[in-house]
Each structure stands twice: as C-alpha cells, then as structure tokens.
Write a protein that holds these residues in place. Structure first.
Motif, PDB file in Angstrom:
ATOM      1  N   PHE A 133       5.048   8.064   0.233  1.00 51.06           N
ATOM      2  CA  PHE A 133       3.776   8.404  -0.419  1.00 51.06           C
ATOM      3  C   PHE A 133       2.583   8.151   0.508  1.00 51.06           C
ATOM      4  N   VAL A 134       2.636   7.063   1.267  1.00 52.30           N
ATOM      5  CA  VAL A 134       1.554   6.777   2.207  1.00 52.30           C
ATOM      6  C   VAL A 134       1.467   7.881   3.263  1.00 52.30           C
ATOM      7  N   GLU A 135       2.608   8.290   3.798  1.00 52.96           N
ATOM      8  CA  GLU A 135       2.609   9.351   4.806  1.00 52.96           C
ATOM      9  C   GLU A 135       2.108  10.670   4.241  1.00 52.96           C
ATOM     10  N   LYS A 136       2.518  11.009   3.022  1.00 50.64           N
ATOM     11  CA  LYS A 136       2.092  12.274   2.407  1.00 50.64           C
ATOM     12  C   LYS A 136       0.591  12.294   2.140  1.00 50.64           C
ATOM     13  N   ASN A 137       0.000  11.138   1.949  1.00 48.37           N
ATOM     14  CA  ASN A 137      -1.423  11.048   1.625  1.00 48.37           C
ATOM     15  C   ASN A 137      -2.247  10.455   2.762  1.00 48.37           C
ATOM     16  N   TRP A 138      -1.716  10.517   3.954  1.00 49.56           N
ATOM     17  CA  TRP A 138      -2.307   9.864   5.121  1.00 49.56           C
ATOM     18  C   TRP A 138      -3.799  10.159   5.283  1.00 49.56           C
ATOM     19  N   ASN A 139      -4.200  11.403   5.123  1.00 48.61           N
ATOM     20  CA  ASN A 139      -5.591  11.787   5.362  1.00 48.61           C
ATOM     21  C   ASN A 139      -6.513  11.463   4.195  1.00 48.61           C
ATOM     22  N   HIS A 140      -5.961  11.005   3.089  1.00 49.53           N
ATOM     23  CA  HIS A 140      -6.772  10.730   1.898  1.00 49.53           C
ATOM     24  C   HIS A 140      -6.422   9.382   1.276  1.00 49.53           C
ATOM     25  N   LEU A 141      -6.154   8.395   2.097  1.00 45.14           N
ATOM     26  CA  LEU A 141      -5.773   7.085   1.571  1.00 45.14           C
ATOM     27  C   LEU A 141      -6.990   6.349   1.018  1.00 45.14           C
ATOM     28  N   SER A 142      -6.770   5.667  -0.072  1.00 43.60           N
ATOM     29  CA  SER A 142      -7.783   4.794  -0.666  1.00 43.60           C
ATOM     30  C   SER A 142      -7.053   3.598  -1.255  1.00 43.60           C
ATOM     31  N   LEU A 143      -7.802   2.585  -1.621  1.00 43.03           N
ATOM     32  CA  LEU A 143      -7.166   1.386  -2.160  1.00 43.03           C
ATOM     33  C   LEU A 143      -6.408   1.687  -3.443  1.00 43.03           C
ATOM     34  N   TRP A 144      -7.000   2.457  -4.339  1.00 45.37           N
ATOM     35  CA  TRP A 144      -6.309   2.729  -5.602  1.00 45.37           C
ATOM     36  C   TRP A 144      -5.019   3.501  -5.364  1.00 45.37           C
ATOM     37  N   LYS A 145      -4.986   4.395  -4.367  1.00 39.73           N
ATOM     38  CA  LYS A 145      -3.745   5.119  -4.056  1.00 39.73           C
ATOM     39  C   LYS A 145      -2.706   4.164  -3.475  1.00 39.73           C
ATOM     40  N   MET A 146      -3.142   3.284  -2.579  1.00 41.78           N
ATOM     41  CA  MET A 146      -2.205   2.329  -1.982  1.00 41.78           C
ATOM     42  C   MET A 146      -1.605   1.426  -3.060  1.00 41.78           C
ATOM     43  N   VAL A 147      -2.432   0.981  -3.981  1.00 39.35           N
ATOM     44  CA  VAL A 147      -1.937   0.133  -5.073  1.00 39.35           C
ATOM     45  C   VAL A 147      -0.962   0.927  -5.935  1.00 39.35           C
ATOM     46  N   MET A 148      -1.305   2.174  -6.235  1.00 41.69           N
ATOM     47  CA  MET A 148      -0.420   3.012  -7.046  1.00 41.69           C
ATOM     48  C   MET A 148       0.930   3.228  -6.353  1.00 41.69           C
ATOM     49  N   PHE A 149       0.915   3.489  -5.052  1.00 37.99           N
ATOM     50  CA  PHE A 149       2.173   3.682  -4.315  1.00 37.99           C
ATOM     51  C   PHE A 149       3.009   2.410  -4.331  1.00 37.99           C
ATOM     52  N   ASN A 150       2.345   1.252  -4.180  1.00 37.44           N
ATOM     53  CA  ASN A 150       3.060  -0.028  -4.241  1.00 37.44           C
ATOM     54  C   ASN A 150       3.647  -0.270  -5.622  1.00 37.44           C
ATOM     55  N   LEU A 151       2.913   0.111  -6.650  1.00 35.63           N
ATOM     56  CA  LEU A 151       3.428  -0.077  -8.010  1.00 35.63           C
ATOM     57  C   LEU A 151       4.610   0.850  -8.290  1.00 35.63           C
ATOM     58  N   ILE A 152       4.550   2.083  -7.788  1.00 36.25           N
ATOM     59  CA  ILE A 152       5.667   3.017  -7.996  1.00 36.25           C
ATOM     60  C   ILE A 152       6.918   2.516  -7.278  1.00 36.25           C
ATOM     61  N   GLY A 153       6.792   2.243  -5.974  1.00 36.17           N
ATOM     62  CA  GLY A 153       7.961   1.822  -5.203  1.00 36.17           C
ATOM     63  C   GLY A 153       8.332   0.366  -5.394  1.00 36.17           C
ATOM     64  N   GLY A 154       7.323  -0.506  -5.318  1.00 39.91           N
ATOM     65  CA  GLY A 154       7.582  -1.936  -5.323  1.00 39.91           C
ATOM     66  C   GLY A 154       7.761  -2.557  -6.686  1.00 39.91           C
ATOM     67  N   VAL A 155       7.387  -1.831  -7.744  1.00 38.23           N
ATOM     68  CA  VAL A 155       7.564  -2.376  -9.098  1.00 38.23           C
ATOM     69  C   VAL A 155       8.516  -1.488  -9.897  1.00 38.23           C
ATOM     70  N   ILE A 156       8.172  -0.237 -10.084  1.00 38.54           N
ATOM     71  CA  ILE A 156       9.006   0.627 -10.934  1.00 38.54           C
ATOM     72  C   ILE A 156      10.410   0.786 -10.374  1.00 38.54           C
ATOM     73  N   VAL A 157      10.532   1.112  -9.087  1.00 37.83           N
ATOM     74  CA  VAL A 157      11.863   1.304  -8.484  1.00 37.83           C
ATOM     75  C   VAL A 157      12.641  -0.011  -8.464  1.00 37.83           C
ATOM     76  N   VAL A 158      11.988  -1.073  -8.038  1.00 39.33           N
ATOM     77  CA  VAL A 158      12.658  -2.379  -7.956  1.00 39.33           C
ATOM     78  C   VAL A 158      13.071  -2.868  -9.344  1.00 39.33           C
ATOM     79  N   TYR A 159      12.178  -2.741 -10.326  1.00 40.38           N
ATOM     80  CA  TYR A 159      12.505  -3.177 -11.680  1.00 40.38           C
ATOM     81  C   TYR A 159      13.636  -2.337 -12.278  1.00 40.38           C
TER      82      TYR A 159
END
Length: 190
Positions: free
Chosen positions: A102-128
């Motif tokens: 997700f970070v790579e796909k959004n490389w040119n438009h990264l923002s904090l809220w996107k980074m947090v969202m990507f972490n929540l998708i991968g680091g919380v939803i997938v892990v949980y």
C-alpha cells in the motif's frame, strides 16, 4: 538481491528482535501477551516496502522456527509457532508485505492518515484475522471468544500504527528506502 537490500532486510529483522527485549505484558484471560514487536512489523513494511519488508519478517520467523529466543519474553522454537501465539507471529511477513504494498502504491501521495490506515489494515486486521483464527483452533476457545479477547490489544496497536506511520513518513521525506513506485501486485511477487 544486492548487499544493500540484504542489509535492510537483516536490519529490520534485528529491530523486531530488539523490540522483543521489552518484556511482554501477560493478560489473565488470554494466552497471548501484549508485546512491542508488532510495532516493528508495521515499521518494516512502511519503511522497506512490500518485498523487503515481508522478507525481513520472513527471516525473523525462520529464526524463531530454528529456536532463536527473539520473541518477547525470550521465546523461540517451533513450539511457539504451534502454540496459541503462532497465528500472530506467522502472519507478520504477510502483514509487512501488505503494508509495504500500500505504501508503494501510494508513494506520491503519502500522508500520515494513509500511513496509519495502511498500518491498521496490515498490522492489525491481517494479524488479528490470522492470530484469532489460529488461537481458536489450538485452544478451547471459539472464534468469537478469541476475537473478544483480542479487543484488549486494539488501543495499543492503534498507538503503534500512528507512531510507525509518523516515523516512516519522516524517513520517506528525509531518506526514502523504497525505490519502486506504483508497481503492480504481480510485479511485486516477481
């Protein structure tokens, strides 16, 4: 893979191992403790990207499998991976890969809220999803009971997602480590 990439992969496997030195917080109602290592999972994917982030956690899981005591509380070995926490740990390479994708796909438009969202998708939803399902299989808990016990981890994991997103965003601004931009999922796997 060149030496630089191997160094980054090894470095983030080591970061997750060092986060394992922080003592786990055991909970009386679940065999899965609170640890700091999921912060490293989020950071690896967000900083290194899909391929290198996923590979760094794969190296970490392989080290755990061969007995390296690098999980929180000095645990390691196949017994840990087949135990109640195994589903969480085994999902880490996938989580880092998804965050990095997700970070790579959004490389040119990264923002904090996107980074947090990507972490929540991968680091919380997938892990949980993986951890809860695995825990319900290896224990005497139903999936719902396992899911309810996992609610305890959400506040800490949201904090980890925000912190990881903030740090990764600063690294991307000052010294970006991700070279590929807007690559397809098929290209990532090759």
């Amino acid at each position: 893979m060149n030496i630089r990439n191997m160094m980054y992969v090894s470095l983030f496997a080591a970061v997750v191992a060092v986060l394992g030195l922080i003592p786990p917080i055991p909970l009386p109602f679940t065999p899965v403790p609170i640890t700091a290592q999921t912060f490293g999972v989020m950071l690896a994917g967000a900083v290194l990207g899909a391929k290198r982030g996923g590979l760094s956690l794969l190296v970490f899981v392989l080290l755990v499998a061969v007995g390296a005591p690098i999980l929180s509380g000095g645990r390691g070995g196949l017994g840990v991976l087949f135990g109640p926490t195994g589903g969480y740990v085994l999902s880490w390479p996938i989580a880092a890969f998804i965050i990095g994708y997700f970070v790579e796909k959004n490389w040119n438009h990264l923002s904090l809220w996107k980074m947090v969202m990507f972490n929540l998708i991968g680091g919380v939803i997938v892990v949980y999803a993986s951890g809860i399902t695995y825990l319900s299989i290896v224990s005497d808990l139903t999936w719902i009971q396992s899911a309810i016990s996992a609610l305890t981890y959400i506040p800490g994991d949201v904090i980890k997602a925000v912190l990881s997103g903030t740090i990764a965003l600063q690294i991307h601004k000052t010294h970006p480590l991700i070279e590929k931009k807007n690559t397809s999922f098929k290209q990532m796997l090759s």
